[in-house]
Structure formats: C-alpha cells, structure tokens
Design a protein around this motif. Structure first.
Motif, PDB file in Angstrom:
ATOM      1  N   ASN A  67       0.820  -1.211   0.000  1.00 53.80           N
ATOM      2  CA  ASN A  67       0.000   0.000   0.000  1.00 53.80           C
ATOM      3  C   ASN A  67       0.857   1.264   0.000  1.00 53.80           C
ATOM      4  O   ASN A  67       0.861   2.044   0.934  1.00 53.80           O
ATOM      5  CB  ASN A  67      -0.937  -0.001   1.209  1.00 53.80           C
ATOM      6  CG  ASN A  67      -1.895  -1.172   1.173  1.00 53.80           C
ATOM      7  OD1 ASN A  67      -2.448  -1.496   0.129  1.00 53.80           O
ATOM      8  ND2 ASN A  67      -2.078  -1.829   2.311  1.00 53.80           N
ATOM      9  N   THR A  68       1.602   1.434  -1.069  1.00 52.63           N
ATOM     10  CA  THR A  68       2.417   2.643  -1.227  1.00 52.63           C
ATOM     11  C   THR A  68       2.552   2.951  -2.705  1.00 52.63           C
ATOM     12  O   THR A  68       2.550   2.048  -3.542  1.00 52.63           O
ATOM     13  CB  THR A  68       3.822   2.461  -0.607  1.00 52.63           C
ATOM     14  OG1 THR A  68       4.592   3.627  -0.865  1.00 52.63           O
ATOM     15  CG2 THR A  68       4.538   1.267  -1.213  1.00 52.63           C
ATOM     16  N   SER A  69       2.628   4.223  -3.035  1.00 53.16           N
ATOM     17  CA  SER A  69       2.799   4.636  -4.427  1.00 53.16           C
ATOM     18  C   SER A  69       4.252   4.962  -4.722  1.00 53.16           C
ATOM     19  O   SER A  69       4.587   5.474  -5.774  1.00 53.16           O
ATOM     20  CB  SER A  69       1.928   5.861  -4.720  1.00 53.16           C
ATOM     21  OG  SER A  69       2.312   6.945  -3.891  1.00 53.16           O
ATOM     22  N   VAL A  77      13.733  -1.884 -16.707  1.00 57.45           N
ATOM     23  CA  VAL A  77      13.837  -1.418 -15.327  1.00 57.45           C
ATOM     24  C   VAL A  77      12.881  -2.219 -14.451  1.00 57.45           C
ATOM     25  O   VAL A  77      11.756  -2.519 -14.852  1.00 57.45           O
ATOM     26  CB  VAL A  77      13.505   0.096 -15.232  1.00 57.45           C
ATOM     27  CG1 VAL A  77      13.450   0.545 -13.779  1.00 57.45           C
ATOM     28  CG2 VAL A  77      14.539   0.926 -15.990  1.00 57.45           C
ATOM     29  N   ILE A  78      13.342  -2.593 -13.266  1.00 56.16           N
ATOM     30  CA  ILE A  78      12.507  -3.305 -12.294  1.00 56.16           C
ATOM     31  C   ILE A  78      12.059  -2.307 -11.223  1.00 56.16           C
ATOM     32  O   ILE A  78      12.885  -1.582 -10.656  1.00 56.16           O
ATOM     33  CB  ILE A  78      13.277  -4.450 -11.618  1.00 56.16           C
ATOM     34  CG1 ILE A  78      13.792  -5.451 -12.661  1.00 56.16           C
ATOM     35  CG2 ILE A  78      12.393  -5.153 -10.589  1.00 56.16           C
ATOM     36  CD1 ILE A  78      12.727  -6.209 -13.390  1.00 56.16           C
ATOM     37  N   ALA A  79      10.755  -2.244 -10.978  1.00 53.05           N
ATOM     38  CA  ALA A  79      10.221  -1.370  -9.933  1.00 53.05           C
ATOM     39  C   ALA A  79      10.040  -2.195  -8.657  1.00 53.05           C
ATOM     40  O   ALA A  79       9.406  -3.251  -8.673  1.00 53.05           O
ATOM     41  CB  ALA A  79       8.885  -0.776 -10.362  1.00 53.05           C
ATOM     42  N   ILE A  80      10.612  -1.719  -7.560  1.00 56.66           N
ATOM     43  CA  ILE A  80      10.502  -2.415  -6.275  1.00 56.66           C
ATOM     44  C   ILE A  80       9.746  -1.537  -5.294  1.00 56.66           C
ATOM     45  O   ILE A  80      10.167  -0.426  -4.987  1.00 56.66           O
ATOM     46  CB  ILE A  80      11.891  -2.761  -5.708  1.00 56.66           C
ATOM     47  CG1 ILE A  80      12.643  -3.693  -6.668  1.00 56.66           C
ATOM     48  CG2 ILE A  80      11.751  -3.428  -4.337  1.00 56.66           C
ATOM     49  CD1 ILE A  80      14.012  -4.118  -6.173  1.00 56.66           C
ATOM     50  N   GLN A  81       8.614  -2.031  -4.844  1.00 58.68           N
ATOM     51  CA  GLN A  81       7.826  -1.361  -3.809  1.00 58.68           C
ATOM     52  C   GLN A  81       7.928  -2.174  -2.524  1.00 58.68           C
ATOM     53  O   GLN A  81       7.981  -3.404  -2.570  1.00 58.68           O
ATOM     54  CB  GLN A  81       6.359  -1.253  -4.237  1.00 58.68           C
ATOM     55  CG  GLN A  81       6.128  -0.373  -5.454  1.00 58.68           C
ATOM     56  CD  GLN A  81       4.682  -0.455  -5.900  1.00 58.68           C
ATOM     57  OE1 GLN A  81       4.278  -1.362  -6.600  1.00 58.68           O
ATOM     58  NE2 GLN A  81       3.889   0.521  -5.472  1.00 58.68           N
ATOM     59  N   PHE A  82       7.961  -1.513  -1.408  1.00 61.65           N
ATOM     60  CA  PHE A  82       8.124  -2.254  -0.162  1.00 61.65           C
ATOM     61  C   PHE A  82       7.466  -1.537   1.001  1.00 61.65           C
ATOM     62  O   PHE A  82       7.216  -0.339   0.979  1.00 61.65           O
ATOM     63  CB  PHE A  82       9.608  -2.494   0.135  1.00 61.65           C
ATOM     64  CG  PHE A  82      10.470  -1.285  -0.048  1.00 61.65           C
ATOM     65  CD1 PHE A  82      10.624  -0.352   0.955  1.00 61.65           C
ATOM     66  CD2 PHE A  82      11.117  -1.082  -1.253  1.00 61.65           C
ATOM     67  CE1 PHE A  82      11.404   0.768   0.772  1.00 61.65           C
ATOM     68  CE2 PHE A  82      11.899   0.050  -1.449  1.00 61.65           C
ATOM     69  CZ  PHE A  82      12.049   0.976  -0.430  1.00 61.65           C
TER      70      PHE A  82
END
Length: 393
Positions: free
Chosen positions: A130-132, A236-241
């Motif tokens: 739950n983050t943009s 490109v790899i997007a990493i959300q955490f």
C-alpha cells in the motif's frame, strides 16, 4: 472459459511460476497454479503462491470466453511441456463450483487431455504493497548485484536472516551483501535511474527517505534473478516495499516476497582497513588450478594451501590427501609484502573466483589467521571476504 494460445507461451510462463509451487503444500490449492483468462485484454494470467513467495506472469492469447480456475501445477507443467509446438485450446464447461465438476480440457494437434482443477475462490490473493513509492533499478544493475552476492547466503535455517541478501538503497548506489558466517560478499552498484523509469502509478523515493534497508530470502531472489535474466538490458525493475513485504514488477512479471526478520550483521566492521600483503593475478588461471587440485581436496578435508613466495613472485597451491595422494600447482603472480603460507576452504574459493568475473583480481591479506579479501580489478565494485582455515603443523 475458452482460450487458444501457443504451446511455447504457455510452457514458458508455466515453467516460470511453477518454481514457487511447494512440493508439499499446507493446503491442496497451494499446489495449484491460478489460470485467469482475460477476455477484455485478450491475455492469460498465471499465478503461483506459497504464502511467502509469489510469482505472476501474463501473455497474449485468443480468449473466446473469460474465466478462472486453479490447476495442479506439476501435472499441468508435465503435460504442456511434452505437447508439440503449435496451438493449444484450453476449455472448461463452466458448470458448477464444486471441485468435482471443475475439469479443463487441453487440445493440441495430436491429442486431448483433461485435468481436474479447483475453484479459484480458494486461491489466496497475492499481497499488495500500500504505497505509491518505488525504487526503480535497471535490470543490468540488479543482475550484477544478485550474481555477485546470492552464492554467499547461508543454507542454515536456524539463522534465518543469513539465508537472505541484505539490500541497502541509497540515493546514488545500491549495495548487496550476503554472508554465511564464514565468508562475505558485498557488491556496490551505481543507481543510474532514467527519467522514463517512473510512472504515474509510482514515484521514485526522495533522498530524505533514504537509505532504505531490507533482507530478502535467497529463494525469492533466485526467482527474481531468473526473471531479470530474460529481460532486456534497458528494462527497469520497480521495487515497492513496506515492513515485512516487497513487490518487484518488471514487464509482464511480478514477484512478491516476505522480507526476513531480524537484525542483519554489521558486515562493514568485518572488512580490514589495512593490509600487509597483496597479490595480483589472472583469475581464470587461478580458478582452473583450484578446480584441478580440488579433485583431491574433495576426497579429504576440502582444504587447499597457498604458499605465497614473494622472492620468486610465485603462488604455489598444494593438497595433501592422506592415503590417497597429493597435488601441486604453481603460477606466476605479482606479490607485495612478505611470503606466507595460508589455507582456504576450496568450495568458498571456487565460488568467489567464479563470481568475480574480471580477468585480473587482487587478493589482500595480513596474517594466516585473519580475513582475506578478493576483489576484481576494474568493472564492478565487489568485495569477497573469506576466513582462512587454520593450518595444523
């Protein structure tokens, strides 16, 4: 549900997600792969999830009727991988919701197979972060970091935090670290982020949010490594955490994983600041010599001795396997400092030499019982530390 797709597309994507399906699932549906046919977008989504690591991928298909079902991953993979190339039709009759009535028929040019499935309602949803905000990492950067660190993780589940790779994200660099208590691999890469990397859905972390640190299980990262190995160099790899969870998105693939709990060791404190001896040599020549002599080392105690001869500028390798034989190798090197006899675990040596990649490497050391550092000359900034083995006189 009815769709037509190529055997190649189904097989490739099924093989990718099936790797995270547990061999002994805690619940029957976790041994299945979730197949979703999206009529609107004419795509098929495949998902596998063991409640810790999940992978989702998608590919184009001719979807006549949408729907979703879960099917036994291993059985489906075994069937599809053996089907001839060409089109495959997947169809169910859409009747009922109980497991006994869920049958999918696969039709190829040569045959017809029926597989019993389970309702998709029982399949757990992949976690959402739950983050943009995301960190965008070029594929080549991520690939280099994983190749230079994953091999040094521990397999001892009693020290769970050591079974993963510790990532530190800073404004200008990304650091990967892995240790099993006997060796340490640290890779430092530049974060060259292009403006086009960010999207409307996510934005890059601001500098005041950094550094960010988390430890990811090696098992999840090996799957991520396979994903990035098939990606284009410019991708490109997007990493959300968020605490406890991470989501990696690259192209049509999405990987989710829990992070490992616990304080990662302060590994920078293990790296010596000064060295009394330094050796510069050809990495491939040393690796070949060690692999040859390892044939004997593997028979006894997995130890190879280095005799560093500063007078003659040579490195001598030796193995003594009692009651079996002995082995000797020798090569020219550049040595700074006094002569020394030191010993290493042959497996740790080979693992590190394979990961260093550059033609020439540098070995730095002090005494026979203190940490030894292996580093590439040029290219990626990598540090590989091995603790020597005590030589019994």
């Amino acid at each position: 549900m009815k769709l037509v797709c190529s055997q190649s597309d189904l097989n490739t994507n099924l093989s990718l997600v099936s790797r995270v399906v547990p061999s002994r699932p805690t619940h029957p549906v976790l041994g299945n792969v979730l197949l979703e046919a999206d009529q609107k977008n004419q795509r098929v989504l495949l998902t596998a999830f063991d409640l810790s690591v999940g992978i989702q991928t998608s590919f184009n298909a001719d979807v006549e009727t949408g729907g979703e079902i879960t099917l036994p991953a291993k059985l489906l993979n075994d069937i599809v991988s053996r089907l001839p190339s060409g089109e495959i039709t997947l169809e169910d009759d859409g009747k009922g919701t109980d497991s006994d009535s869920l049958i999918v028929t696969l039709t190829s040019a040569t045959g017809r197979y029926q597989v019993r499935g389970m309702s998709s309602e029982e399949f757990p949803e992949l976690p959402e972060v739950n983050t943009s905000v995301a960190v965008h990492i070029p594929v080549e950067v991520l690939k280099a970091g994983l190749q230079g660190s994953l091999f040094a993780t521990s397999s001892d589940e009693t020290k769970q935090v050591l079974t993963g790779v510790h990532l530190t994200v800073q404004s200008d660099k990304l650091e990967f670290a892995a240790t099993d208590g006997h060796r340490l691999a640290v890779v430092e890469t530049n974060r060259r982020i292009e403006e086009s990397a960010t999207t409307e859905a996510t934005q890059e972390l601001d500098d005041h949010d950094l550094p960010v640190e988390f430890t990811l299980p090696a098992r999840a990262l090996r799957e991520l490594e396979r994903i990035v190995s098939k990606a284009e160099a410019q991708d490109v790899i997007a990493i959300q955490f968020e605490p406890g969870q991470i989501v990696c998105q690259g192209g049509e693939q999405r990987l989710t994983s829990r992070t490992l709990e616990g304080q990662y060791p302060s590994y920078h404190q293990l790296l010596p600041k000064h060295f009394q001896r330094q050796i510069i040599l050809d990495r491939r020549q040393l690796l070949s010599a060690v692999e040859r002599i390892a044939v004997l080392a593997d028979q006894k105690n997995n130890i190879v001795k280095f005799n560093i001869d500063s007078v003659n500028q040579r490195l001598h390798l030796s193995v003594e396997a009692k009651d079996l034989g002995s082995g000797r190798e020798s090569m020219e090197v550049q040595i700074s400092g006094d002569s020394l006899e030191i010993a290493f675990n042959v497996k740790y040596l080979i693992d590190g030499l394979k990961a260093l990649y550059t033609s020439d490497i540098q070995i730095q050391m002090n005494e026979a019982n203190s940490p030894v550092i292996f580093m590439p000359l040029g290219g990626l900034k990598m540090t590989y530390l091995i603790m020597p083995v005590q030589i019994r006189k």
